[in-house]
Enzyme design. Structure first.
Site, PDB file in Angstrom:
ATOM      1  N   TRP A  12      38.790  69.186  21.408  1.00  0.00           N
ATOM      2  CA  TRP A  12      37.394  69.559  21.669  1.00  0.00           C
ATOM      3  C   TRP A  12      36.972  70.822  20.918  1.00  0.00           C
ATOM      4  CZ3 TRP A  12      36.161  68.811  27.631  1.00  0.00           C
ATOM      5  CH2 TRP A  12      36.173  67.443  27.908  1.00  0.00           C
ATOM      6  N   GLU A 165      46.126  66.053   8.822  1.00  0.00           N
ATOM      7  CA  GLU A 165      44.675  66.221   8.834  1.00  0.00           C
ATOM      8  C   GLU A 165      44.212  66.772   7.489  1.00  0.00           C
ATOM      9  OE1 GLU A 165      42.853  66.446  12.979  1.00  0.00           O
ATOM     10  OE2 GLU A 165      43.400  68.469  12.425  1.00  0.00           O
ATOM     11  N   GLY A 171      35.535  66.730  10.070  1.00  0.00           N
ATOM     12  CA  GLY A 171      34.135  66.995  10.368  1.00  0.00           C
ATOM     13  C   GLY A 171      33.173  66.599   9.262  1.00  0.00           C
ATOM     14  N   GLY A 232      38.376  64.734  16.714  1.00  0.00           N
ATOM     15  CA  GLY A 232      37.534  65.895  16.988  1.00  0.00           C
ATOM     16  C   GLY A 232      36.175  65.466  17.490  1.00  0.00           C
ATOM     17  N   GLY A 233      35.186  65.458  16.604  1.00  0.00           N
ATOM     18  CA  GLY A 233      33.795  65.187  16.973  1.00  0.00           C
ATOM     19  C   GLY A 233      33.597  63.976  17.880  1.00  0.00           C
TER      20      GLY A 233
HETATM   21  P1  PGA Z   1      36.951  65.540  13.333  1.00  0.00           P
HETATM   22  O1  PGA Z   1      38.005  66.709  13.652  1.00  0.00           O
HETATM   23  O2  PGA Z   1      37.427  64.311  14.046  1.00  0.00           O
HETATM   24  O3  PGA Z   1      35.637  66.058  13.882  1.00  0.00           O
HETATM   25  O4  PGA Z   1      36.937  65.352  11.858  1.00  0.00           O
HETATM   26  C1  PGA Z   1      39.381  66.461  13.699  1.00  0.00           C
HETATM   27  C2  PGA Z   1      40.159  67.739  13.940  1.00  0.00           C
HETATM   28  O5  PGA Z   1      39.794  68.783  13.375  1.00  0.00           O
HETATM   29  O6  PGA Z   1      41.157  67.737  14.686  1.00  0.00           O
END
Ligand code: PGA
Length: 254
Positions: A12, A165, A171, A232-233
């Site tokens: 989050w 990642e 993001g 994430g998002g």
């Molecule tokens: P995202 O972030 O899914 O918003 O791209 C992933 C993360 O930074 O763990």
């Protein structure tokens, strides 16, 4: 059927609140998943999450852990404290922490050891940026992050996860293609095999993170070396996150 039990982790970041905790946990109540599922909320909400957890299979994760056990370290939260708050895993070395809070591989290594010694599952995050990918040094970057971040670590039967990642995918809405994810995960597993031996490396889970959503989940998780997702998002929308988890759970036994 997936060889390793899939794992989905919601990160989050500095988002969410009590309302989101309630709605997210509620959407998991009474449901069974063929996957490990965790939410990493900001620290302050962990205890609230724990009180709601009774009827769900969710785990609590942390976005970070202190390298220190206790003492004069203002603003830090130790592994022991996280355990007490009901946490079962922690992210280590997320690229945002590396870029904005000065974290380096050496510090990550200490955090991995600390997490292991407190029975928290460490999820070591690695990944290259856009420039590094364009310069064709992705493997060098990952190799250094893995060798230094996991130096002198004896798992002694304990579990560990790696989250790949790519920074250019975080993001941005531009997730890695399944092909790129598989290539990199295969490379990471080969490095893990060098570090820990083939048998151990075959049992370790490697997660993909970076613009994961309900549209790309199936294809990403369909890759043989993609064992989980770090979201994430999309995890800030409880319905969206639940759909991702349901898809992963279905794929696990397909
Ligand atoms: P995202 O972030 O899914 O918003 O791209 C992933 C993360 O930074 O763990």
């Amino acid at each position: 059927m997936k060889q390793r039990k899939p794992i989905v982790i919601a990160n989050w970041k500095l988002n969410g609140g009590l309302d989101l905790i309630c709605v997210s946990v509620a959407s998991f109540i009474g449901k069974h998943f063929n996957a490990d599922i965790a939410i990493c909320p900001p620290y302050i909400y962990m205890r609230d999450m724990m009180t709601f957890l009774q009827f769900s299979e969710l785990h609590i994760g942390s976005q970070n852990v202190s390298r220190f056990e206790s003492g004069a370290y203002t603003g830090e939260t130790s592994a022991q404290m996280l355990k007490e708050a009901g946490c079962s895993l922690c992210l280590i070395g997320h690229s945002e922490r590396r870029a904005m809070f000065g974290e380096n591989n050496e510090g990550c290594q200490i955090k991995v050891c600390t997490a292991l010694s407190h029975d928290l599952l460490p999820v070591l995050c690695v990944g290259e940026n856009q420039q590094q990918r364009e310069a064709n040094i992705t493997e060098d970057v990952l190799n250094t992050q893995l060798r230094e971040g996991l130096a002198n670590i004896d798992l002694q039967g304990k579990d560990l996860c790696i989250a790949y990642e790519p920074i250019w995918a975080i993001g941005t809405g531009l997730a890695a293609t399944p092909k790129i994810a598989q290539e990199v995960h295969q490379f990471i597993r080969a490095q893990l095999s060098d570090i820990f031996g083939a048998e151990t490396a075959n049992g370790l889970r490697i997660l993909y993170g970076g613009s994961v959503n309900k549209i790309n989940t199936r294809e990403l998780l369909g890759q043989p070396d993609v064992d989980g997702l770090l979201v994430g998002g999309a995890s800030l929308d409880p319905g969206h996150f639940l759909t991702i988890c349901e898809q992963v759970s279905e794929l696990a036994i397909a």
